[in-house]
Design an enzyme around this catalytic site. Sequence first.
Site, short mmCIF file in Angstrom:
data_model
loop_
_atom_site.label_atom_id
_atom_site.label_comp_id
_atom_site.label_asym_id
_atom_site.label_seq_id
_atom_site.Cartn_x
_atom_site.Cartn_y
_atom_site.Cartn_z
N CYS A 166 -39.78 -1.80 -33.13
CA CYS A 166 -38.90 -1.81 -34.19
C CYS A 166 -37.53 -1.48 -33.69
CB CYS A 166 -39.24 -1.37 -35.49
SG CYS A 166 -39.31 0.63 -35.45
N HIS A 202 -46.79 32.31 -11.45
CA HIS A 202 -46.91 31.30 -12.30
C HIS A 202 -45.58 30.82 -12.71
CE1 HIS A 202 -48.00 28.98 -16.01
NE2 HIS A 202 -49.03 29.31 -15.71
#
Length: 618
Positions: free
Chosen positions: A29, A546
């Site tokens: 849309c 990390h």
Amino acid sequence: MKNSKYKHSIDQIVKSVGGETNIRNVYHCATRLRFQLNDVNKFDEKMAQNVEGVLGTKITGDEAQFVIGGEVGNYYSTVINNYNVSERDDSTSKNVKEGNIFKRIVENIVGVMSPIIIALIGFGLIRAVLALLTLFGLSEESLNYQIINMIGDAGFYFLPMLIAASAARQFKTNQYLAIGLTGILLHPTFQSLVESDISLEIFGLPIREAEYGGSVIPIILIVWVMSYVDRLAEKVIPSILKTMLKPLMIIAIMAPLTLIILGPIGAILGDGLFYIMDYLRVNIPWLVPTLMGTFTPLLVMVGMHPALTPIAQVSFSTAGFEIVQGPGMLASNISQAGATLGVFFKSKDKKMKQIALSSSITALSGITEPALYGVNLKLRKPLIYVMISGGIAGFYAGLSGLVRYSFGSPGLLTLPVFFGEDYMNIIHAIVTLLIGFGLSFVLTLIFGFDESIEPIEEAEDDKIKNDSTVLGNEESSVYSFVEGNLIPIHEVNDEIFSTEKIGPGIAIRPTSAEFKSPVTGAITSVFPSKHAIGLKDDNGLEMLLHIGIDTVKLDGQGFKVFVKEGDRVDQGDVIANIDIEFIENKGFDVTSVLVFTNNRNEPVFVSNDENDALAYVI
């Protein structure tokens, strides 16, 4: 590779919906990319929400919706060009069958209206331009006026055919038969009979005299019933005769039903909706615009705002104007723009300021998804200011009698849709705009919000460089792994690290893309997702680097690793490089942690000076 600019995001979107084989069809849309799925349980919403360019996601029945904004057409064409998936058509579409009856009705109406809103906006703006030209002197008697008026009116007069095509897809029936049946109601002969003094009937059965040009509800009702007749014909007609007899049976049953029962019922329902709206406009004029001004963001979030389009169109075709969407949505859309501009001035985060400024401009033009999903909903408090401001501006719009004369997503650039015979209407639209924008802007500046992302700028004392010592004892010296801003480990937004469950460590919010080895030793592991690297120095101290929080979900995107398991490294060797902007745009925190996995009894400290260490005791 076609549409390469969007290919990476589309690859992730397709992956999040369960892959190419799980996609039954795709369409879009004005702002949303919509996938109808074979198995909705395969949709990974968490992954979808982290895709670059995706502002939000929603599941409706068997459909996964991705809020994209103004570039949705480019995303859609990239899907079509690069994947073997079908555009939604009458052979693949499936009507909503789950949930209660109200939910099913609303979702089917949304499914019908969403694909054609683009056409309504386009033809509606032609009408708005014509109103401006008339204001500046174009005569209504001129040939130019008549031709432009014909162009703008064509999309609405033949709107029933657009509705029929879209409804046929939604209800899984033949598109061309649906359009043909709709043509019966628009045929010049039928229209001339309606305008005559003749009482219409067929084989003694009365036909209600009604104008169906621009109608919505009768067409949805007709195509919905036709879908059941289509299935009945499929069952009862022998395969060898289906090509001839099936369309004949559908037309023979549906044409009388359309003229005698379904068309009139739909027209009566449409008239009823109009009388309700007109009663509210005359007797409680503030109610509908106030409610729409307040709650439009919530309707957009659940994808229900297109469901109001049929009511607005009924009002347009009956009275020539509407109050259902235009006035209240103008108040709400502009309030979104004001709040996001307030965030731009108030926020200390550079990325948020950039998003807020661009989405404010977009919201001014009537497209609010970037502002809603990218800023106001994320920060929460600005959304509250939007709803308050939209409600107050909508209240003014209602009291002043503001109406909209044509379709067009309400905003600054579509103000011409409020031009009409009463010149005060545009004045009231401008005042509504100023109230919504100004109030939400001021509320955001005064009352503020909680930053969802901490600002990049930190105190100079918290800066740390690659040659800073971060851990030292008699045997080992460990240096910083990246330049950036040091933060206490317990403030890391990950319980495993902040509670030191796998060991003590330090955390740095990087300002450099280069990650260097903090020790001289060996690489013990490199995770496939490239976000984590294990190291062991020559004295046996083991550690885990990390990079970022929860970045395993990126599956290596934005990361480059230059080492592999077993490699020898010296302190200061570059072992990885990251795209900080890309990772943050994906919604991830780049704060990185170095955890000492076999060091639970030694102090960890940070120092920019060997003679002046800042102790961090375990």
